[in-house]
Design a protein around this motif. Structure first.
Motif, PDB file in Angstrom:
ATOM      1  N   VAL A   2      40.309  -0.623  24.830  1.00  0.00           N
ATOM      2  CA  VAL A   2      40.878  -1.048  23.565  1.00  0.00           C
ATOM      3  C   VAL A   2      42.391  -1.221  23.703  1.00  0.00           C
ATOM      4  N   GLN A   3      42.889  -2.315  23.172  1.00  0.00           N
ATOM      5  CA  GLN A   3      44.326  -2.561  23.140  1.00  0.00           C
ATOM      6  C   GLN A   3      44.737  -3.011  21.756  1.00  0.00           C
ATOM      7  N   LEU A   4      45.803  -2.406  21.249  1.00  0.00           N
ATOM      8  CA  LEU A   4      46.448  -2.848  20.011  1.00  0.00           C
ATOM      9  C   LEU A   4      47.876  -3.226  20.398  1.00  0.00           C
ATOM     10  N   VAL A   5      48.248  -4.470  20.120  1.00  0.00           N
ATOM     11  CA  VAL A   5      49.553  -4.965  20.540  1.00  0.00           C
ATOM     12  C   VAL A   5      50.329  -5.456  19.327  1.00  0.00           C
ATOM     13  N   GLU A   6      51.416  -4.737  19.014  1.00  0.00           N
ATOM     14  CA  GLU A   6      52.273  -5.113  17.883  1.00  0.00           C
ATOM     15  C   GLU A   6      53.313  -6.140  18.314  1.00  0.00           C
ATOM     16  N   SER A   7      53.726  -6.969  17.370  1.00  0.00           N
ATOM     17  CA  SER A   7      54.803  -7.923  17.594  1.00  0.00           C
ATOM     18  C   SER A   7      55.459  -8.241  16.259  1.00  0.00           C
ATOM     19  N   GLY A   8      56.613  -8.915  16.326  1.00  0.00           N
ATOM     20  CA  GLY A   8      57.269  -9.358  15.105  1.00  0.00           C
ATOM     21  C   GLY A   8      58.460  -8.537  14.677  1.00  0.00           C
ATOM     22  N   ALA A  24      44.280  -6.975  18.112  1.00  0.00           N
ATOM     23  CA  ALA A  24      43.360  -5.996  18.672  1.00  0.00           C
ATOM     24  C   ALA A  24      42.403  -6.635  19.663  1.00  0.00           C
ATOM     25  N   ASN A  25      42.157  -5.925  20.755  1.00  0.00           N
ATOM     26  CA  ASN A  25      41.181  -6.357  21.755  1.00  0.00           C
ATOM     27  C   ASN A  25      40.338  -5.167  22.169  1.00  0.00           C
ATOM     28  N   GLY A  26      39.092  -5.465  22.583  1.00  0.00           N
ATOM     29  CA  GLY A  26      38.251  -4.408  23.130  1.00  0.00           C
ATOM     30  C   GLY A  26      37.513  -3.564  22.112  1.00  0.00           C
ATOM     31  N   LEU A  27      37.528  -3.988  20.860  1.00  0.00           N
ATOM     32  CA  LEU A  27      36.773  -3.271  19.826  1.00  0.00           C
ATOM     33  C   LEU A  27      36.248  -4.290  18.819  1.00  0.00           C
ATOM     34  N   ILE A  28      35.259  -3.876  18.058  1.00  0.00           N
ATOM     35  CA  ILE A  28      34.735  -4.742  17.001  1.00  0.00           C
ATOM     36  C   ILE A  28      35.673  -4.586  15.818  1.00  0.00           C
ATOM     37  N   PHE A  29      36.628  -5.480  15.731  1.00  0.00           N
ATOM     38  CA  PHE A  29      37.751  -5.326  14.815  1.00  0.00           C
ATOM     39  C   PHE A  29      37.282  -5.158  13.371  1.00  0.00           C
ATOM     40  N   SER A  30      36.285  -5.923  12.978  1.00  0.00           N
ATOM     41  CA  SER A  30      35.843  -5.885  11.582  1.00  0.00           C
ATOM     42  C   SER A  30      35.186  -4.562  11.204  1.00  0.00           C
ATOM     43  N   SER A  31      34.900  -3.714  12.195  1.00  0.00           N
ATOM     44  CA  SER A  31      34.300  -2.398  11.927  1.00  0.00           C
ATOM     45  C   SER A  31      35.342  -1.305  11.759  1.00  0.00           C
ATOM     46  N   TYR A  32      36.590  -1.670  11.943  1.00  0.00           N
ATOM     47  CA  TYR A  32      37.663  -0.663  11.912  1.00  0.00           C
ATOM     48  C   TYR A  32      38.587  -0.863  10.714  1.00  0.00           C
ATOM     49  N   SER A  71      47.772  -6.754   5.361  1.00  0.00           N
ATOM     50  CA  SER A  71      46.670  -7.705   5.267  1.00  0.00           C
ATOM     51  C   SER A  71      46.024  -7.826   6.638  1.00  0.00           C
ATOM     52  N   ARG A  72      44.865  -8.454   6.680  1.00  0.00           N
ATOM     53  CA  ARG A  72      44.175  -8.609   7.963  1.00  0.00           C
ATOM     54  C   ARG A  72      43.401  -9.925   7.972  1.00  0.00           C
ATOM     55  N   ASP A  73      43.214 -10.429   9.180  1.00  0.00           N
ATOM     56  CA  ASP A  73      42.395 -11.618   9.396  1.00  0.00           C
ATOM     57  C   ASP A  73      41.369 -11.241  10.451  1.00  0.00           C
ATOM     58  N   ASN A  74      40.155 -10.952  10.010  1.00  0.00           N
ATOM     59  CA  ASN A  74      39.129 -10.487  10.954  1.00  0.00           C
ATOM     60  C   ASN A  74      38.723 -11.592  11.930  1.00  0.00           C
ATOM     61  N   SER A  75      38.921 -12.843  11.562  1.00  0.00           N
ATOM     62  CA  SER A  75      38.581 -13.934  12.476  1.00  0.00           C
ATOM     63  C   SER A  75      39.574 -14.008  13.643  1.00  0.00           C
ATOM     64  N   GLY A 116      48.722   1.400  18.898  1.00  0.00           N
ATOM     65  CA  GLY A 116      49.506   0.466  19.679  1.00  0.00           C
ATOM     66  C   GLY A 116      50.752   1.130  20.228  1.00  0.00           C
ATOM     67  N   GLN A 117      51.564   0.328  20.944  1.00  0.00           N
ATOM     68  CA  GLN A 117      52.764   0.850  21.596  1.00  0.00           C
ATOM     69  C   GLN A 117      53.998   0.776  20.692  1.00  0.00           C
ATOM     70  N   GLY A 118      53.908   0.009  19.615  1.00  0.00           N
ATOM     71  CA  GLY A 118      55.000  -0.038  18.655  1.00  0.00           C
ATOM     72  C   GLY A 118      55.908  -1.236  18.814  1.00  0.00           C
ATOM     73  N   THR A 119      56.563  -1.593  17.717  1.00  0.00           N
ATOM     74  CA  THR A 119      57.565  -2.650  17.703  1.00  0.00           C
ATOM     75  C   THR A 119      58.747  -2.167  16.871  1.00  0.00           C
ATOM     76  N   GLN A 120      59.952  -2.422  17.377  1.00  0.00           N
ATOM     77  CA  GLN A 120      61.161  -1.906  16.745  1.00  0.00           C
ATOM     78  C   GLN A 120      61.594  -2.798  15.579  1.00  0.00           C
ATOM     79  N   VAL A 121      61.872  -2.167  14.450  1.00  0.00           N
ATOM     80  CA  VAL A 121      62.467  -2.842  13.296  1.00  0.00           C
ATOM     81  C   VAL A 121      63.807  -2.170  13.015  1.00  0.00           C
TER      82      VAL A 121
END
Length: 125
Positions: A2-8, A24-32, A71-75, A116-121
């Protein structure tokens, strides 16, 4: 795996806006259920927002209510955090997290399954 990658993340003036993404990768995103946390230097990681699998439930910390939107976009296997009316005290590393079981309540920090690993704001005054 499983990988969660933040950006922005980035540097913005007070009153400005940013949109964070978490892919998100490596998981069934819509189940989480998905959450956002932040951690400022010298402080504990704190809850920011949480959304259920189908966005039917959303929760916010009082400090960001009315300014941030999750918000989320399961697609696209992606969760977003729109940050508006930013303040210097919003400066932190922002993390996304995935939770399998808490749709109608906010999980404890240790109940999230993946991070995830985080993104700096950084918000300048």
């Amino acid at each position: 795996q499983v990988q969660l990658v933040e950006s922005g993340g980035g540097l913005v003036q007070a009153g400005g806006s940013l949109r964070l993404s978490c892919a998100a990768n490596g998981l069934i995103f819509s189940s989480y259920n998905m959450g956002w946390f932040r951690q400022a230097p010298g402080k504990e990681r704190e809850f920011v927002a949480h959304t259920s699998q189908n966005s039917g439930w959303t929760f916010y910390a009082d400090s960001v209510k009315g300014r941030f939107t999750i918000s989320r976009d399961n697609s696209k296997n992606t969760v977003y955090l729109q940050l508006n009316s930013l303040k210097p005290e919003d400066t932190a590393v922002y993390y996304c997290a995935a939770d399998r079981y808490h749709s109608t309540t906010i999980p404890r920090r240790d109940e999230y399954d993946y991070w995830g690993q985080g993104t700096q704001v950084t918000v300048s005054s």
